[in-house]
Design an enzyme around this catalytic site. Structure first.
Site, mmCIF file in Angstrom:
data_model
loop_
_atom_site.group_PDB
_atom_site.id
_atom_site.type_symbol
_atom_site.label_atom_id
_atom_site.label_comp_id
_atom_site.label_asym_id
_atom_site.label_seq_id
_atom_site.Cartn_x
_atom_site.Cartn_y
_atom_site.Cartn_z
ATOM 1 N N VAL A 56 0.832 -1.205 0.000
ATOM 2 C CA VAL A 56 0.000 0.000 0.000
ATOM 3 C C VAL A 56 0.870 1.259 0.000
ATOM 4 O O VAL A 56 0.537 2.255 -0.647
ATOM 5 C CB VAL A 56 -0.970 0.003 1.211
ATOM 6 C CG1 VAL A 56 -1.768 1.294 1.276
ATOM 7 C CG2 VAL A 56 -1.901 -1.199 1.143
ATOM 8 N N CYS A 57 1.992 1.224 0.699
ATOM 9 C CA CYS A 57 2.850 2.405 0.869
ATOM 10 C C CYS A 57 3.235 3.082 -0.445
ATOM 11 O O CYS A 57 3.087 4.298 -0.567
ATOM 12 C CB CYS A 57 4.087 2.050 1.680
ATOM 13 S SG CYS A 57 3.703 1.394 3.322
ATOM 14 N N PRO A 58 3.710 2.345 -1.456
ATOM 15 C CA PRO A 58 4.086 3.043 -2.687
ATOM 16 C C PRO A 58 2.893 3.690 -3.393
ATOM 17 O O PRO A 58 3.043 4.730 -4.034
ATOM 18 C CB PRO A 58 4.731 1.961 -3.551
ATOM 19 C CG PRO A 58 4.311 0.665 -2.978
ATOM 20 C CD PRO A 58 4.039 0.914 -1.527
ATOM 21 N N LEU B 203 2.464 7.063 -1.577
ATOM 22 C CA LEU B 203 3.535 8.009 -1.879
ATOM 23 C C LEU B 203 3.429 8.515 -3.315
ATOM 24 O O LEU B 203 3.665 9.688 -3.592
ATOM 25 C CB LEU B 203 4.897 7.383 -1.605
ATOM 26 C CG LEU B 203 5.147 7.005 -0.140
ATOM 27 C CD1 LEU B 203 6.499 6.330 0.017
ATOM 28 C CD2 LEU B 203 5.027 8.208 0.770
#
Length: 187
Positions: free
Chosen positions: A46-48, A51
């Site tokens: 999920v993080c990328p 960002l």
């Protein structure tokens, strides 16, 4: 306990930004609007997406006079490695703060000790270094950069116009409310 109007503590952390390692301190934050955007870890799922979503509207944050600081408990070396191997991370325009000692995660109360990572926390900090808006999501729920930008803009508007409040879905240029007895129960 609410963190609204809580002044952030002093800090000094390493970061990766524009192909170099830099140091970011509380002094870099004072005097401008900032967003601290905590995420669990580099090289995840999920993080990328979050960002990349932030990067897509970064120019709008800059137009609003707001800097974005993404933060994870990874080192600045890991941030560089992720940058060097990921197409979506390669073009991030904002600093990636390293928090391996979880100093920042502790300051913003998002550290998950048993996992060694931070919750998904978004914190809007005013030019005086105080938290004026925040949200914390479970690790499996991604955030929306456009909504975060709207909350920055609303926070800035309210700071500049203390007698006005921003209703739901308020956007810059839209009508605001002026609290008073004449509005009670009528909206």
């Amino acid at each position: 306990m609410s963190m609204i109007n809580r002044e952030i503590d002093d800090f000094s952390v390493q970061a990766f930004h524009k192909d170099v390692f830099i140091t970011v301190t509380k002094d870099d934050v004072i005097g401008k609007w900032s967003v601290f955007f905590f995420y669990p870890a580099d090289f995840t799922f999920v993080c990328p997406t979050e960002l990349e979503d932030l990067a897509a509207v970064y120019d709008k944050f800059q137009e609003a006079g707001c800097e974005i600081y993404s933060v994870s408990t990874d080192t600045h070396f890991v941030h560089k490695a992720w940058h060097d191997t990921s197409e979506s991370i390669k073009n991030l325009p904002f600093p990636m703060l390293a928090d391996p000692t979880h100093k920042l995660a502790d300051i913003f109360d998002v550290y998950i000790e048993e996992e060694g990572v931070a919750e998904r926390g978004s914190f809007i900090v005013n030019p005086e270094g105080k938290i004026v808006c925040y949200e914390v999501n479970a690790g499996n729920i991604g955030r929306n950069a456009a909504e975060l930008l709207r909350r920055v803009q609303a926070s800035q508007f309210v700071a500049a116009h203390g007698d006005a409040v921003c209703p739901a879905r308020w956007m810059p240029g839209a009508e605001v409310l002026h609290p008073g007895i004449d509005l009670v129960g009528k909206l």
